[in-house]
Structure formats: C-alpha cells, structure tokens
Motif scaffolding. Structure first.
Motif, PDB file in Angstrom:
ATOM      1  N   PHE A  43      23.494   0.922 -23.651  1.00 55.78           N
ATOM      2  CA  PHE A  43      23.333   2.078 -22.752  1.00 55.78           C
ATOM      3  C   PHE A  43      24.711   2.554 -22.289  1.00 55.78           C
ATOM      4  O   PHE A  43      25.585   1.743 -22.040  1.00 55.78           O
ATOM      5  N   ARG A  44      24.849   3.876 -22.178  1.00 57.96           N
ATOM      6  CA  ARG A  44      26.128   4.382 -21.702  1.00 57.96           C
ATOM      7  C   ARG A  44      26.388   3.873 -20.287  1.00 57.96           C
ATOM      8  O   ARG A  44      27.494   3.517 -19.940  1.00 57.96           O
ATOM      9  N   ASP A  45      25.359   3.879 -19.467  1.00 54.06           N
ATOM     10  CA  ASP A  45      25.514   3.329 -18.125  1.00 54.06           C
ATOM     11  C   ASP A  45      24.168   2.808 -17.623  1.00 54.06           C
ATOM     12  O   ASP A  45      23.372   3.555 -17.073  1.00 54.06           O
ATOM     13  N   GLN A  47      23.575   0.675 -15.212  1.00 61.39           N
ATOM     14  CA  GLN A  47      23.451   0.607 -13.752  1.00 61.39           C
ATOM     15  C   GLN A  47      23.092   1.965 -13.155  1.00 61.39           C
ATOM     16  O   GLN A  47      22.256   2.065 -12.258  1.00 61.39           O
ATOM     17  N   GLU A  48      23.733   3.014 -13.648  1.00 60.17           N
ATOM     18  CA  GLU A  48      23.401   4.347 -13.149  1.00 60.17           C
ATOM     19  C   GLU A  48      21.994   4.738 -13.603  1.00 60.17           C
ATOM     20  O   GLU A  48      21.273   5.448 -12.909  1.00 60.17           O
ATOM     21  N   GLY A  49      21.625   4.291 -14.795  1.00 60.66           N
ATOM     22  CA  GLY A  49      20.274   4.529 -15.281  1.00 60.66           C
ATOM     23  C   GLY A  49      19.239   3.890 -14.359  1.00 60.66           C
ATOM     24  O   GLY A  49      18.218   4.487 -14.029  1.00 60.66           O
ATOM     25  N   ARG A  50      19.527   2.672 -13.915  1.00 63.57           N
ATOM     26  CA  ARG A  50      18.625   1.986 -12.975  1.00 63.57           C
ATOM     27  C   ARG A  50      18.490   2.792 -11.690  1.00 63.57           C
ATOM     28  O   ARG A  50      17.401   2.952 -11.149  1.00 63.57           O
ATOM     29  N   GLN A  51      19.636   3.267 -11.196  1.00 63.32           N
ATOM     30  CA  GLN A  51      19.599   4.025  -9.948  1.00 63.32           C
ATOM     31  C   GLN A  51      18.745   5.287 -10.129  1.00 63.32           C
ATOM     32  O   GLN A  51      17.939   5.640  -9.269  1.00 63.32           O
ATOM     33  N   THR A  52      18.926   5.952 -11.266  1.00 65.90           N
ATOM     34  CA  THR A  52      18.154   7.162 -11.536  1.00 65.90           C
ATOM     35  C   THR A  52      16.666   6.832 -11.645  1.00 65.90           C
ATOM     36  O   THR A  52      15.821   7.549 -11.101  1.00 65.90           O
ATOM     37  N   ALA A  53      16.371   5.755 -12.348  1.00 59.29           N
ATOM     38  CA  ALA A  53      14.973   5.358 -12.498  1.00 59.29           C
ATOM     39  C   ALA A  53      14.365   5.047 -11.128  1.00 59.29           C
ATOM     40  O   ALA A  53      13.242   5.463 -10.818  1.00 59.29           O
ATOM     41  N   ALA A  54      15.129   4.340 -10.303  1.00 60.35           N
ATOM     42  CA  ALA A  54      14.637   3.979  -8.972  1.00 60.35           C
ATOM     43  C   ALA A  54      14.379   5.237  -8.136  1.00 60.35           C
ATOM     44  O   ALA A  54      13.360   5.353  -7.456  1.00 60.35           O
ATOM     45  N   GLU A  55      15.298   6.192  -8.208  1.00 60.92           N
ATOM     46  CA  GLU A  55      15.136   7.407  -7.405  1.00 60.92           C
ATOM     47  C   GLU A  55      13.975   8.261  -7.910  1.00 60.92           C
ATOM     48  O   GLU A  55      13.293   8.930  -7.136  1.00 60.92           O
ATOM     49  N   THR A  56      13.770   8.233  -9.215  1.00 60.44           N
ATOM     50  CA  THR A  56      12.659   9.003  -9.776  1.00 60.44           C
ATOM     51  C   THR A  56      11.332   8.432  -9.300  1.00 60.44           C
ATOM     52  O   THR A  56      10.431   9.168  -8.885  1.00 60.44           O
ATOM     53  N   LYS A  57      11.225   7.109  -9.342  1.00 60.50           N
ATOM     54  CA  LYS A  57      10.007   6.457  -8.879  1.00 60.50           C
ATOM     55  C   LYS A  57       9.818   6.680  -7.375  1.00 60.50           C
ATOM     56  O   LYS A  57       8.705   6.907  -6.889  1.00 60.50           O
ATOM     57  N   TRP A  58      10.923   6.608  -6.671  1.00 62.45           N
ATOM     58  CA  TRP A  58      10.893   6.799  -5.215  1.00 62.45           C
ATOM     59  C   TRP A  58      10.352   8.193  -4.885  1.00 62.45           C
ATOM     60  O   TRP A  58       9.489   8.356  -4.024  1.00 62.45           O
ATOM     61  N   ALA A  59      10.855   9.177  -5.609  1.00 60.49           N
ATOM     62  CA  ALA A  59      10.387  10.548  -5.384  1.00 60.49           C
ATOM     63  C   ALA A  59       8.895  10.646  -5.715  1.00 60.49           C
ATOM     64  O   ALA A  59       8.132  11.296  -4.996  1.00 60.49           O
ATOM     65  N   GLY A  60       8.482   9.995  -6.781  1.00 59.12           N
ATOM     66  CA  GLY A  60       7.079  10.035  -7.180  1.00 59.12           C
ATOM     67  C   GLY A  60       6.176   9.373  -6.153  1.00 59.12           C
ATOM     68  O   GLY A  60       5.158   9.935  -5.740  1.00 59.12           O
ATOM     69  N   ILE A  61       6.567   8.179  -5.717  1.00 55.26           N
ATOM     70  CA  ILE A  61       5.734   7.403  -4.792  1.00 55.26           C
ATOM     71  C   ILE A  61       5.682   8.054  -3.410  1.00 55.26           C
ATOM     72  O   ILE A  61       4.654   8.052  -2.738  1.00 55.26           O
TER      73      ILE A  61
ATOM     74  N   LEU C  53      21.660   7.062 -21.303  1.00 55.25           N
ATOM     75  CA  LEU C  53      21.129   6.486 -22.537  1.00 55.25           C
ATOM     76  C   LEU C  53      22.234   6.207 -23.559  1.00 55.25           C
ATOM     77  O   LEU C  53      23.336   6.743 -23.438  1.00 55.25           O
ATOM     78  N   PRO C  54      21.945   5.398 -24.573  1.00 53.90           N
ATOM     79  CA  PRO C  54      22.961   5.095 -25.590  1.00 53.90           C
ATOM     80  C   PRO C  54      23.532   6.356 -26.255  1.00 53.90           C
ATOM     81  O   PRO C  54      22.820   7.344 -26.440  1.00 53.90           O
ATOM     82  N   SER C  55      24.798   6.290 -26.608  1.00 49.45           N
ATOM     83  CA  SER C  55      25.486   7.429 -27.244  1.00 49.45           C
ATOM     84  C   SER C  55      24.908   7.711 -28.621  1.00 49.45           C
ATOM     85  O   SER C  55      24.439   6.813 -29.304  1.00 49.45           O
ATOM     86  N   VAL C  56      24.976   8.979 -29.020  1.00 47.40           N
ATOM     87  CA  VAL C  56      24.379   9.351 -30.310  1.00 47.40           C
ATOM     88  C   VAL C  56      25.322  10.129 -31.223  1.00 47.40           C
ATOM     89  O   VAL C  56      24.976  10.405 -32.372  1.00 47.40           O
ATOM     90  N   GLY C  57      26.500  10.500 -30.737  1.00 46.56           N
ATOM     91  CA  GLY C  57      27.382  11.327 -31.566  1.00 46.56           C
ATOM     92  C   GLY C  57      27.053  12.802 -31.405  1.00 46.56           C
ATOM     93  O   GLY C  57      26.103  13.165 -30.704  1.00 46.56           O
ATOM     94  N   HIS C  58      27.842  13.648 -32.083  1.00 48.44           N
ATOM     95  CA  HIS C  58      27.729  15.089 -31.827  1.00 48.44           C
ATOM     96  C   HIS C  58      27.225  15.898 -33.008  1.00 48.44           C
ATOM     97  O   HIS C  58      26.780  17.021 -32.847  1.00 48.44           O
ATOM     98  N   THR C  59      27.347  15.356 -34.207  1.00 48.51           N
ATOM     99  CA  THR C  59      26.997  16.174 -35.369  1.00 48.51           C
ATOM    100  C   THR C  59      25.704  15.678 -36.014  1.00 48.51           C
ATOM    101  O   THR C  59      25.299  14.530 -35.824  1.00 48.51           O
ATOM    102  N   GLU C  60      25.116  16.564 -36.785  1.00 51.11           N
ATOM    103  CA  GLU C  60      23.884  16.220 -37.466  1.00 51.11           C
ATOM    104  C   GLU C  60      24.104  15.029 -38.416  1.00 51.11           C
ATOM    105  O   GLU C  60      23.251  14.158 -38.539  1.00 51.11           O
ATOM    106  N   GLN C 150      18.575   8.546 -31.783  1.00 49.40           N
ATOM    107  CA  GLN C 150      18.947   7.552 -30.776  1.00 49.40           C
ATOM    108  C   GLN C 150      18.190   6.233 -30.916  1.00 49.40           C
ATOM    109  O   GLN C 150      18.753   5.159 -30.703  1.00 49.40           O
ATOM    110  N   THR C 151      16.920   6.326 -31.278  1.00 47.15           N
ATOM    111  CA  THR C 151      16.081   5.129 -31.304  1.00 47.15           C
ATOM    112  C   THR C 151      15.481   4.862 -32.678  1.00 47.15           C
ATOM    113  O   THR C 151      14.715   3.905 -32.837  1.00 47.15           O
TER     114      THR C 151
END
Lengths: 476, 238, 237
Positions: A43-45, A47-61, C53-60, C150-151
């Motif tokens: 994952f690119r990030d 930890q930030e993904g977790r925070q986003t997921a948590a906030e999304t659920k929080w908004a939903g709940i 999410l995981p990186s995917v690159g920019h081109t087809e 990506q997946t």
C-alpha cells in the motif's frame, strides 16, 4: 464468578496446557503473518488508509438512520424486500415465514456470522428443514456439530487427519490427507446442494447506502452460487455494516482482504442490488434483506465505544492476539471471538455476564495496532472493566483496592510494608507453591522476585549530596 | 536540565539498580535529577482493574506534585503510559483534566527521552554479550518507542543484538492479569522465553522491569540460562 | 409503531450524542466529540482511496504488465493475442489441450464470437438455461466490463458476464477482453461502473473476480477450485 467466567477460566487452563493446540494455532498464524505484512507493505500508505477507512465508517455510523433509509429506498425501487428486526426471535421468525411461504425444504447457506448470533441453523433443523453450510470451513464445523472456531477461519483448529475422519464418518469417503482431495470431496457434495436448494441464505460484509446494494467478500465462490441458483435469496445482516458510497469499497475491499487473509483482494467481491431484474437470465425471483439490531443500538448509544461498530470482521485482532493464540476460539463462548468479541459481547449480551473477557487481557494493544479501521480495542477493554465495576463492584475486590489505595497514599506505610516484607521474605520458602502460599497464583509457574536489600528511596536519601557538575565525567 | 525521575513502586522495591543506573546516566550527561520520594504508585493497578475512583485518588498527588516539574522521565513503559496516555482518560471530564493533559505532554520513557529529547545514542558503554530485546507493549504502543532502545544498544561496545521473532509479542505480565489469569499469562511468557532462547542470546533486555520480573520468574523456574537486564543497567556497563 | 420505526427511533436517540472522530484517542489527548455537521467534512474512502492504495504506474503498458504479474501470482492465466483471429486460435488451442466437449457463453460480442469459432456444442445463457446442463459444461466463456491492473481482477456484471452463474458454475472460466478495457485501479473501476450503469440502470449483480476460486480452510494450505472455477483464463487482444 458467573458460569461463563468459570467456563472461560477452565477452558483457558485446559487449553494453555495443550501444547499441540497452541502449536497448531501458532503455525496457522505464522502463515497469516507471512501473507499479510508483505501485502500491507505494498500500500502506498497503509496508515493513512486506515485513518480514511475509520473516518468513512465513522461518518456512516454517526448518520446510520439516514444511510439505512437511503439503502432501503434504493433497494426497494428494484424490487428488494427489506425487513427490520430488533431481536434474534424476530429475525428467526421473519426468515421462517419466508421459507414457509415458499413451501421450501432445502436451504443452502454461505457464511453468515449473524446467523450464528441468532442460532438459525438449530432452529431450521428443529423445524425439519435441510440446512447446509457451503463455506468449506463452516461445512466442516457443521458436520462436526461445533460453532466456528474463528469467525474468519472457522476450522483452523482441525488437522487434515481430523477432517478426513470426519468426512469418512459422515460422507463415507475414503481417508485422504491431501487438503486438495478433501476440498474436492466437499465440492462434489455441495455442488448438488446449490442446484437443489430452494432458498439461499447469505450474510453481507457491507451495506451500500448510495446504491441500495450489499457487498459480499469471499474466496470460494460458495456465496456466488448461493446467490445465483436458488429461487429465493435471503440476506441477514447487522445494521452497522453501512458504507455511505459505492466507491468506498475501492478502499474497504482491499483493506479487508489484506487484514483478513493477506490477499490483494479476496477471490470474489460481489455487490448485489436486487432480485433478478428485467432482461437478466438468472438470479433469485425474490431477494429479502433482513436487518438485525440485536442490541447493536445499545452499543451505538455509548459514544465512547461506538467505534466498535466500525468493525469489518476481518479477524486481524484475533490473529495477533496473544490471548487468542493461547486459549483458542472456543474458550470465549461467544459468536465473535478475540478482542473485538471481548469488547462487543458485553454490549450485545450483558455486561455482568461477559465482563470477564475484558479482564482476560494483558492490554498489550496489538489488536488496536492491527485493526484496519482503528477501533480503540484495548482501551475499550478498560472501559468495560470500569463500567462493570461502576455498575456492580466486587465486594472483596473493592475492599482490596481501597486497602491498596490507603497504603500507597501513605509513603511511610508503604515503606514500612516494604521492610516487613523484606523480613518475612525468607519465610516464604516454607509455603512456596503450596496451598498456604499467598502468592500461589504467581509461584505456581514462576519464581517470586526478591525485595532488594536497599530500596531506591533509601539509596537516594542516603547518597552524599554532590552537585551535578562534580559528577560529570565519571560514575558516582 | 532539571529532570524529574518517576520511580515506580516495583523499581523502588525490587529493582532499585535500574533507578540508580538512570540517575548515573543522566547525571553523567550533566543534568540535575530530582526525585519526588513521596510518590509511590501511579495508580495503574486499580485503574486496570476498573477501579477508577481509587486510581484517581492515587493519581491526584502525582498530578499535584509534578505540576511544576520540567521533563519527567520514567524507567518503565507501563507506568510511563499510565501518566502519559491514561491520566488524560482517567481525568476526562474531571476538574483535573487540563492538568492531566499538561502532565502527559512532559512525560517520557527513559530510552525515548535519551534519543529523541537529548539526542544521545552513545553513552560509552561496553557490554560484550549477545542480547535480545523485548519490546514492552506499553513502551512500544502507548509511547511509540520501537527505535530508541535499539539505537542505544547499537552503540554499546561489544554488544551483539539478535532480534527474536516474538520481540513485539506481549510477554503476558499485564499487572493483575498475571495472577487473575495465571495460566494464560504463563503460556504467553513461555512463548516469549522460547523465542528469546532461540536467538542464543545471553541476556533478554527490555526497558520495562515489570515485564522482566515476570519473565525472570519463568526463566528461573524453567532453569533456562538466559538472564534478564533493564536497558539502563546495560548502558552503565563499562 | 412498526419494528422499523422502533429501530430508527433507537438509532436517533443513540446518535443524539456524537462520538469522537477516529484517531483522536492518541497520546495524551482525550477525544473530543464532534458535532454531526462536521461529518460531511470527514475524509472518505470514495474520494481518497487512490492516495493510499498500491501504486499502479501511469501508462497503459505499465498497467498491462502489472495485470499480468498480479495474475501470475493469483494463478490466473493471461494470454495476450495480436487480434481477434489470434485470440480465437488461442481459445481453440486451450479447448483442444483440455479436451472440452461443450461450453457455455452468452450474447456478448467478442465472447460469443470466440466461442462460435470453437465449433463445439454450446449453451447460450441469454435465453435462460438448464442449470444441470450449465454445470456439465467444461468452460464458461464470458466478456467483462473491465480488467483491473492494481489487483489483477476482472470486473463483470450480470450483463457483461452472461448472468450470475456462467462465470462461476463451470470448472474453467474464460474471459475474452480487449486491451482497452484495462483500468488502472479500483477507484477507476467504480468510476466506470457509475458511468456505465448509474444512477438507474444497475444490474442486480456486480462482481470483482480476483483469481480462480480458492480456499485455505484446511490448515491454511491453498487449494484452487473450492466451489467455483478451478481455472481462470483471460484472453486479451
């Protein structure tokens, strides 16, 4: 102690001394870690993904009423029937009524944890219906007449040999210790069941308000077949599984798969938005979504622990929990095991009856650290302990803590106690480990630490007064 | 800098050498140490047991006494977490809420303080042995301190650090948990000790003496040769 | 008062007190409750997922490489063909290698064309089908809405996939797709879905298929073909 607490203690004592069991869980979890952590690292990030997921659920709940109404409006517009049930009994009744209305006999189920919560299988079987679990692990547990051991890995406590015996006894198949051959035995039996079934019952991992859909995450394809072939589909789901938007799944599906099993995505992530629509070639004629409260609104009413409703049931908190790894899934005696179960069960089924699970934790926090939606799990265990005491303090325990506080608030008394302890210490050897030993709970498996001849306080009081500057450059 | 040491009761009574080593290290670095000897317990045992009013009675004198302190350094991640992370929860909605938040901001775990606040990683220590490090859960997760103890160990002459696979797994102490659920606590400790022994280390080191008290009890009972030491005790070896 | 009213009334009562925003229980700061009107300001997965999410690159070309790599890890076979004719030949080679006798397909342009070129007995699910007959097919050949780099996934619906069962009941699922159906990531897949079907034309089933059916329920050992297809092949051109 309540009966549940005694049962937990007994099971814990028995299972912690069962090294084969501990080893089996440990080895399964080692495979889980090996899959999960490298996957998470992609994952690119995270930890930030977790925070986003948590906030999304929080908004939903925190706007649950709005989102549930939105789901209902959208789902009904495509011919879905939506049912609302407050209790287990009501949910069971609604489901039985649907089955009877269709004169149905054969029922196939994909994995539905909420149905464990309402003991649906037992009821349907007692009414003479044929109910078959189709998830491999759940099927094995059904044959074994046991509840799921772990809510994501239902039969992780069984060896292939035990499964082979089980199949031989129930299905008359030849012994094999090949996991693939065992899986194919179940595949052959269950294929017939999907085709013959009148009713398919599923759970749901997410409820999507925006489009009136549910989303099911699975690997085996059993949920897809359950939702494709029988002419009636019933989905039983807790009201808390809400997500505001369809595109929220773009984050939740990979996070669930990564935290749950270490996969990029599970094999099938399927969104259902109605029964068979005009122009479609298959799918059920009717789709019933049965919403279950079953005290989820009690937990909702506690803002401090409301985030426990964010749970996406990935099971990661069980997988990292050192308590779970040593006592296993059955000791809990709950539908949801591990840290999340210890947090929510007191809300769902009564604080005094289930508070012992919140005490049975070293509060290490591995669960909170791993949770993909950042539920403050180990702190909620503390909150449950506090709430349980505030509601009904233990008489002896209460006295003990008052005594402790009295002693510790008086440094002279504490120091006197320390000196007395130091004097009595040599006598401890006379009773060590036997029934008279006041420290038996400790000394049964561990040596007792010794009180030092000179305490830090005494050292500090007696050390010569030297200024910091003089000490520089060498030890005192 | 004037540094206030908070010495938890079990360090005072059982492991005074840990406190002494901390004093020695901080003074050697030119700091003045203050030790409020009238403070005994941070209140964690009743707090963890659900007895929050009793915990507040123990915590109030700590809040009051440390109100004007500068940096407060604690040689146990567990008690450190109590002051830093749990006092704000304990006093939420109470008159002392602001004081608890203020105290929280100036509490530091010993190794984190050396590395992050003082910028010190090499104390000139020498310890020619193979060691493995046990992360105390509270130090690790409530005070976010995975790296500081390792930074410090890295600079000890002759010391070989061998990580165990279960470094971050709880040892099973957990305060009253250790006796309330003794069988689980013991099983957890066994996992830890086995993992530590597997590294072939001579010493299991941690920045939390409470974990070590439990682990040493188990190691000694099982007759394992592995010894336990607090990080501060290593950093004063020469 | 209906049960629905009772549940909604309990929910509304419970939500009168707002709960703290997640992540605010960190070190030293007790969470402060947020007012509900700030909910709309919450970060949402729908808008932000791409950043995490995981990186995917920019081109087809990068997406196709990533799709192929992910498919390999998932045990999905990917065949890239030069044109429709080559794709048909690849499918025929697969059919001969596995000894297919009958296949199932649906009226999706390129999938139907490829299936017809096989010259085998075939079921077309478009007009309804006999489930036993579908179960006896050696392969289900379908189209899709998109491929997700990506997946390594296939996005299909009841419309692009010939119903709910075609892609899951036969033991081998073959997807015929065009290279320009490749999307980089999951957020793009959802954008595409909204664009194709929203807001009023939603199919009753949308699925994201990531590898052939699998289970790890027995000792966490991977077995393919738990209930769905044992094999998954993507032929791209």
């Amino acid at each position: 102690m309540t009966g549940n607490a005694t049962q937990f203690q007994n099971d814990a004592d028995r299972l912690t001394s069962d090294l084969t069991h501990r080893q089996r869980i440990q080895s399964a979890m080692t495979k889980y870690y090996a899959a999960r952590y490298p996957r998470q690292a992609i994952f690119r990030d995270w930890q930030e993904g977790r925070q986003t997921a948590a906030e999304t659920k929080w908004a939903g709940i925190n706007e649950l009423d709005k989102h549930l109404a939105e789901f209902e409006k959208n789902a009904v517009s495509r011919g879905t029937s939506v049912h609302w049930t407050s209790t287990s009994e009501q949910a069971r009744q609604v489901i039985v009524d649907i089955i009877r209305r269709h004169n149905a006999q054969r029922i196939v189920k994909s994995k539905v944890m909420t149905s464990e919560e309402i003991h649906l299988n037992q009821l349907l079987e007692s009414l003479g219906f044929e109910v078959v679990e189709s998830d491999l692990g759940e099927y094995i547990q059904q044959l074994k007449n046991e509840p799921p051991y772990h809510f994501v890995f239902p039969c992780m406590h069984l060896s292939r040999e035990e499964i082979s015996d089980l199949f031989e006894n129930h299905l008359g198949t030849a012994q094999t210790h090949d996991p693939e051959a065992l899986t194919m035995i179940a595949r052959d039996v269950l294929r017939k069941k999907y085709i013959e079934a009148d009713i398919g019952i599923t759970g749901a991992n997410f409820i999507v308000a925006e489009t009136g859909m549910i989303s099911i995450t699975e690997n085996e394809g059993n949920a897809r077949l359950t939702a494709a072939l029988p002419r009636v589909m019933i989905t039983l789901v807790g009201i808390e599984k809400i997500l505001p938007r369809l595109a929220d799944l773009a984050l939740f599906l990979p996070m669930l798969a990564t935290a749950g099993t270490g996969q990029p995505l599970t094999c099938y992530n399927t969104m259902y938005g109605g029964p068979r629509q005009p122009g479609e070639v298959d799918g059920p004629e009717e789709w019933h979504v049965v919403f279950l409260d079953n005290n989820r609104t009690t937990l909702l009413a506690d803002p401090e622990q409301r985030d426990a409703l964010h749970c996406i049931r990935c099971g990661a908190c069980l997988n990292v929990c050192p308590i779970f790894k040593n006592v296993g899934g059955f000791s809990y005696g709950t539908t949801y095991q591990g840290p999340i179960g210890s947090v929510i069960t007191p809300h769902l089924r009564g604080l005094q009856d289930w508070k012992h699970l919140s005490s049975a934790s070293s509060l290490c926090g591995a669960c909170t650290e791993t949770c993909p939606v950042k539920i403050d799990l180990h702190h909620h265990l503390l909150h449950n302990r506090r709430n349980a005491v505030a509601e009904k303090p233990g008489r002896l325990e209460s006295l003990l803590w008052q005594g402790f506080t009295f002693l510790m608030k008086r440094p002279w008394l504490y120091q006197t106690g320390l000196r007395v302890g130091r004097l009595l210490q040599p006598l401890h050897g006379l009773v060590k480990g036997d029934i008279l030993d006041p420290a038996r709970a400790w000394t049964k498996s561990r040596e007792l630490p010794e009180i030092a001849p000179v305490s830090f306080r005494d050292y500090w009081k007696n050390r010569p007064l030297v200024s910091a500057g003089d000490r520089k450059g060498g030890p005192p | 800098m004037k540094i206030t040491l908070f010495i938890p009761c079990f360090i005072d009574a059982i492991y005074p050498k840990v406190g002494m080593a901390m004093v020695q290290i901080l003074e050697k670095l030119g700091h003045t140490i203050e030790f409020p000897g009238e403070l005994t317990c941070c209140g964690q045992p009743p707090f963890n047991s659900g007895y929050w009013p009793e915990a507040r009675r123990l915590a109030r004198p700590v809040l009051k006494r440390l109100e004007n302190a500068g940096a407060i350094v604690i040689g146990s991640g567990s008690c450190g977490a109590m002051l830093k992370s749990f006092y704000p929860q304990l006093f939420a909605g109470e008159p002392e809420e602001a004081a608890a938040n203020a105290l929280s901001a100036k509490c530091f775990e010993f190794s984190g303080f050396l590395v992050n606040q003082l910028g010190v990683t090499d104390l000139g220590a020498s310890f020619p042995h193979k060691v493995t490090f046990h992360d105390g859960c509270h130090g690790l997760r409530e005070m976010l301190g995975k790296q500081p103890p390792r930074e410090l160990l890295k600079h000890v002459r002759g010391l070989e650090l061998v990580e165990m696979t279960e470094a971050e797994t709880c040892c099973g102490f957990g305060g009253t948990f250790a006796t309330k659920f003794a069988s689980i606590s013991t099983a957890m400790g066994e996992v830890k000790c086995a993992s530590a022994a597997e590294t072939g280390a001579d010493y299991m080191v941690s920045n939390d003496s409470s974990c070590l008290m439990h682990l040493k009890g188990l190691l000694d009972r099982q007759g394992r040769p592995l010894k336990t030491l607090h990080l501060a005790e290593i950093l004063v070896q020469s | 008062m209906t049960e629905r009213d009772k549940i909604f009334s309990r929910i509304r009562d419970a939500l009168k007190t707002a709960s703290p925003k997640p992540g605010s229980h960190h070190l030293g700061h007790h969470p402060t409750a947020q007012q509900p009107d700030s909910l709309t300001a919450a970060r949402t997965a729908a808008s932000g997922a791409r950043d995490w999410l995981p990186s995917v690159g920019h081109t087809e070309a990068e997406w196709i490489t990533l799709f192929t790599k992910n498919s390999f890890d998932l045990r999905t076979s990917v065949i890239v063909a030069a044109d429709a004719g080559a794709a048909h030949r690849q499918l025929r080679a697969l059919s001969e290698a596995e000894g297919w006798a009958r296949v199932a397909t649906h009226g999706h342009g390129i999938a139907a064309g490829a299936s017809a070129a096989l010259g085998l007995n075939q079921i077309n699910t478009d007009g309804g089908y006999d489930v036993h007959a579908l179960e006896r097919c050696d392969a289900g050949i379908s189209g899709c809405d998109a491929l997700i780099a990506q997946t390594g996934s296939i996005l299909l619906t009841t419309r692009s996939g010939g119903g709910r069962a075609l892609s899951v009941l036969p033991p081998h699922h073959v997807v015929i797709a065009r290279l320009d159906q490749m999307v980089p990531d999951l957020p793009s897949a959802y954008e595409l879905l909204h664009h194709t079907y929203g807001p009023a034309q939603w199919p009753s089933m949308i699925t994201i298929i990531t590898g052939p059916s699998r289970t790890g329920d027995i000792e966490r050992i991977l077995v393919l073909g738990a209930h769905g297809p044992k094999k998954l092949t993507v032929i791209l051109y």
